[in-house]
Scaffold this motif. Structure first.
Motif, short mmCIF file in Angstrom:
data_model
loop_
_atom_site.label_atom_id
_atom_site.label_comp_id
_atom_site.label_asym_id
_atom_site.label_seq_id
_atom_site.Cartn_x
_atom_site.Cartn_y
_atom_site.Cartn_z
N GLU A 63 35.47 40.40 45.10
CA GLU A 63 35.11 38.99 44.93
C GLU A 63 33.59 38.82 44.95
O GLU A 63 33.02 38.14 44.11
CB GLU A 63 35.73 38.12 46.03
N ARG A 66 39.13 33.31 47.24
CA ARG A 66 38.88 33.51 45.81
C ARG A 66 37.79 32.55 45.38
O ARG A 66 37.97 31.34 45.44
CB ARG A 66 40.16 33.30 45.01
N ARG A 87 36.20 37.66 36.55
CA ARG A 87 36.88 38.70 37.33
C ARG A 87 36.82 40.01 36.52
O ARG A 87 37.74 40.32 35.77
CB ARG A 87 38.31 38.28 37.62
#
Length: 113
Positions: free
Chosen positions: A52, A105, A111
């Motif tokens: 992350e 998140r 991502r």
């Protein structure tokens, strides 16, 4: 922002995940990368937070480059300010969520990892 608390996370994993965010205030990219590489195989929780943060760093670097180009037409200065504040706030929230054992998140990031 989606979070899911993981009750099986050890205190050490929570602290290491929080350190990924915290050390970024001093080393930006290298510190979190080193911690993630060393700990990603031993903890799924640390792996999650490491990915992350690194995706966040890559995304905000791209956003910063675009904002820098837009600074030529003056609106980029405003965007750079907003990005700076958002990066600080998201990093602090990441620390808190990691200590709480949540799988934070980060919104609006690519991502890639």
């Amino acid at each position: 922002m989606h979070t899911a608390q993981d009750v099986s996370v050890s205190q050490e994993d929570k602290l290491v995940a929080a350190l990924i965010y915290g050390i970024s205030f001093f080393t930006a990219f290298i510190g979190p990368l080193v911690i993630w590489i060393l700990k990603k195989d031993s903890s799924d929780f640390v792996d999650h937070h490491g990915r992350e943060y690194l995706n966040f760093f890559i995304s905000y670097t791209i956003y910063g480059l675009i904002a820098s180009l837009l600074a030529l037409i003056l609106i980029g200065f405003l965007i750079l300010g907003v990005l700076g504040i958002a990066a600080f706030v998201i990093t602090v929230v990441g620390i808190v969520k990691a200590i709480q054992g949540d799988r934070f998140r980060i919104p609006f990031i690519f991502r890639l990892l």
